[in-house]
Write a protein that holds these residues in place. Structure first.
Motif, PDB file in Angstrom:
ATOM      1  N   PRO A 314      23.354  19.582  18.128  1.00 53.23           N
ATOM      2  CA  PRO A 314      23.467  18.429  19.028  1.00 53.23           C
ATOM      3  C   PRO A 314      24.442  17.353  18.553  1.00 53.23           C
ATOM      4  CG  PRO A 314      21.406  18.349  17.787  1.00 53.23           C
ATOM      5  CD  PRO A 314      22.028  19.681  17.500  1.00 53.23           C
ATOM      6  N   ASN A 315      24.770  17.324  17.256  1.00 55.76           N
ATOM      7  CA  ASN A 315      25.643  16.277  16.740  1.00 55.76           C
ATOM      8  C   ASN A 315      27.106  16.685  16.690  1.00 55.76           C
ATOM      9  OD1 ASN A 315      23.540  14.451  16.325  1.00 55.76           O
ATOM     10  ND2 ASN A 315      23.061  15.329  14.318  1.00 55.76           N
ATOM     11  N   ALA A 316      27.407  17.897  17.131  1.00 51.69           N
ATOM     12  CA  ALA A 316      28.791  18.364  17.044  1.00 51.69           C
ATOM     13  C   ALA A 316      29.661  17.643  18.072  1.00 51.69           C
ATOM     14  CB  ALA A 316      28.854  19.874  17.262  1.00 51.69           C
ATOM     15  N   ALA A 317      30.690  16.965  17.587  1.00 52.24           N
ATOM     16  CA  ALA A 317      31.544  16.210  18.499  1.00 52.24           C
ATOM     17  C   ALA A 317      32.518  17.108  19.253  1.00 52.24           C
ATOM     18  CB  ALA A 317      32.318  15.143  17.711  1.00 52.24           C
ATOM     19  N   ASP A 318      32.849  18.274  18.660  1.00 51.51           N
ATOM     20  CA  ASP A 318      33.823  19.154  19.292  1.00 51.51           C
ATOM     21  C   ASP A 318      33.195  20.122  20.275  1.00 51.51           C
ATOM     22  OD1 ASP A 318      32.447  20.353  17.266  1.00 51.51           O
ATOM     23  OD2 ASP A 318      34.113  21.623  16.608  1.00 51.51           O
ATOM     24  N   ASP A 319      31.865  20.126  20.399  1.00 46.51           N
ATOM     25  CA  ASP A 319      31.194  21.018  21.323  1.00 46.51           C
ATOM     26  C   ASP A 319      30.902  20.269  22.610  1.00 46.51           C
ATOM     27  OD1 ASP A 319      31.301  23.033  19.526  1.00 46.51           O
ATOM     28  OD2 ASP A 319      29.239  22.825  18.817  1.00 46.51           O
ATOM     29  N   ALA A 320      31.619  20.598  23.676  1.00 54.09           N
ATOM     30  CA  ALA A 320      31.399  19.948  24.960  1.00 54.09           C
ATOM     31  C   ALA A 320      30.157  20.527  25.609  1.00 54.09           C
ATOM     32  CB  ALA A 320      32.615  20.153  25.861  1.00 54.09           C
ATOM     33  N   PRO A 321      29.416  19.720  26.379  1.00 51.09           N
ATOM     34  CA  PRO A 321      28.227  20.241  27.061  1.00 51.09           C
ATOM     35  C   PRO A 321      28.610  21.311  28.077  1.00 51.09           C
ATOM     36  CG  PRO A 321      28.761  18.025  27.836  1.00 51.09           C
ATOM     37  CD  PRO A 321      29.627  18.295  26.652  1.00 51.09           C
ATOM     38  N   ILE A 322      27.763  22.297  28.183  1.00 48.70           N
ATOM     39  CA  ILE A 322      28.013  23.434  29.072  1.00 48.70           C
ATOM     40  C   ILE A 322      26.952  23.442  30.157  1.00 48.70           C
ATOM     41  CG2 ILE A 322      28.273  25.933  29.192  1.00 48.70           C
ATOM     42  CD1 ILE A 322      28.974  25.933  26.244  1.00 48.70           C
TER      43      ILE A 322
END
Length: 494
Positions: A314-322
């Motif tokens: 949940p804290n990953a800044a590079d992972d955009a919500p899908i």
């Protein structure tokens, strides 16, 4: 010479009688009544009860000191020193380690890793007791050997597997036999710190009739091993096979005789393995251990949270919500696990829309689809629905309803849910959201993993979790509105 009487015993419920039936009169199962030869001791060999004289005895035989009744206040409560298996997850399931003189049954499907787990455990214990023995006085009588008896593989085959998983120790003794007398003789001869018998269905006793793996043979083998373990105070691990429906093969009384029953579960397509205690006389039965199966053996997973989440968390800044994904938290014993639910909604070209699920109860999908249509005006009845979880996780708990419905709504509306948001709650047919049990455990685990928002049912008592914003929604419409999936009434926030 002792007389024998023929009895017929049901392997499912334990019913016994003097006449054979095709269908058990007690439980109604077909083909479970089998012939059982019970040895009857002669009348002159019976031991008289304390205070009475047998007809064939002229004196009273003193009762065993261990069987004498004493006031409960006079019985000591000395703590038993448990034997650590080398796996903290295994020790957690057993209640803190292996109890001396206990018999533990490990059951699971073929190829799931039962033998690998126990052989690696044998190597860990052999290594630990050898190091401890070198520090004990020379006159100490404690054994520093571990005995592994295989009725399915030869010694060279077990040796090859031990080399692969780094379980080769000089004080780990290997034996390959299917004779019960030989097994008992090896245990009495070496008196090991731990004995492992793989498996109960392959060992045969020459004293009773019946084929290998039959109810009569399994019962006799288990009884003899239990008696030896209790007499010599040696812990025994017993491997058990399972039937097609997943139940332990052999008579039902096998599970009643042993002290601990553990199920080793997992999907053959994934590396995740779960060890659950079905019965435990020395600890809780709601613990679960997580393991990872690899080519080098089995490794314990002390923090399995990352296994059931896609991306970097949940804290990953590079992972955009899908779109079509939502995270919930389920309880497995005392452990709270995050489960990511993924949903895909497509237009159906079939007369009957397709419903494909993995890790989710199919009947819950049909119910939630109807609730979404009736109370949230989201019509998915004519669409193909695909719902799955990550890494073989199970979202079959009612508390996963809100996450499943949210994932379906997200996929249908093409609106993603924030990665740091989770949803926990049970949905009723009226569209109301009911609170999940032990909510505080789930929310604290969510805060520990970095989630910042949790959509839940209204709490009965105020609850504050540092770093976690609680959004209380009384209905499904309110919950979807708080997630940005539809318009609705305002939800209460804390």
């Amino acid at each position: 010479m002792a007389k024998t009487t023929v009895q017929y015993v049901c392997s499912e419920c334990g019913w016994n009688g003097t006449k054979w039936y095709g269908r058990c009169p007690e439980c109604g199962q077909w083909g479970t009544v089998e012939e059982f030869h019970e040895s009857r001791p002669a009348a002159g060999s019976r031991t008289a009860a304390p205070g009475r004289t047998s007809r064939t005895q002229s004196a009273v035989v003193p009762a065993d000191a261990r069987a004498a009744a004493r006031p409960i206040t006079e019985i000591g409560t000395e703590s038993v020193e448990r034997l650590e298996t080398g796996f903290s997850e295994f020790d957690r399931v057993l209640g803190g380690g292996v109890v001396p003189g206990s018999v533990t049954l490990i059951a699971g499907e073929p190829g799931i890793g039962k033998s690998t787990l126990l052989l690696q455990t044998a190597g860990n214990i052999a290594r630990a007791v050898h190091q401890a023995d070198s520090q004990r006085p020379s006159h100490s009588s404690s054994s520093d050997t571990v005995l592994y008896i295989s009725g399915e593989e030869s010694q060279s085959q077990v040796r090859l597997r031990a080399s692969r998983i780094d379980a080769v120790e000089p004080n780990l003794l290997l034996a390959s036999t299917t004779d019960l007398s030989t097994v008992l003789g090896l245990i009495e001869q070496h008196k090991p710190a731990l004995a492992i018998v793989d498996s109960a269905q392959t060992i045969v006793s020459q004293e009773v009739d019946g084929i290998s793996g039959g109810s009569t043979q399994v019962r006799e083998v288990a009884s003899a091993l239990i008696d030896t373990a209790k007499t010599l105070d040696i812990p025994v691990f017993l491997v058990g096979h399972v039937t097609k429906d997943g139940s332990i093969a052999g008579p039902r009384t096998l599970e009643h005789l042993v002290d601990v029953v553990c199920q080793f579960e997992g999907d053959s397509e994934t590396a995740l393995r779960m060890l659950r205690a079905v019965k435990n006389r020395f600890g809780p039965t709601d613990e679960v251990g997580c393991f990872d199966m690899s080519g080098e053996g089995i490794e314990e997973v002390t923090d399995p949270a990352g296994l059931f989440l896609s991306g970097s968390g949940p804290n990953a800044a590079d992972d955009a919500p899908i779109e079509g994904t939502c995270v919930t938290f389920t309880l497995d014993g005392h452990r709270s696990l995050p489960i990511e639910v993924q949903a895909l909604v497509t237009t159906s070209v079939l007369p009957t829309p397709r419903r494909a699920v993995n890790g989710v109860d199919p009947s819950r999908i049909a119910m939630l689809t109807a609730v979404l249509y009736r109370h949230s005006k989201l019509n998915l009845l004519a669409n193909d629905l695909y719902v799955s979880t990550i890494a073989g996780g199970r979202a079959k708990e009612p508390a996963s309803d809100l996450a499943i419905a949210s994932a379906l709504a997200s996929a249908a509306t093409s609106r993603p849910i924030a990665r740091a948001t989770c949803a926990i709650g049970e949905i009723s047919l009226t569209g109301q959201i009911r609170p999940a049990p032990r909510m505080e455990y789930r929310l604290r685990e969510a805060a520990r993993l970095g989630f910042t928002t949790a959509v839940i049912a209204p709490l009965r008592k105020p609850l504050h979790i540092d770093g976690l914003r609680l959004v209380e929604a009384g209905t499904l419409q309110d919950a979807l509105a708080s997630l940005g999936l539809t318009s609705g009434t305002k939800s209460s926030k804390r």
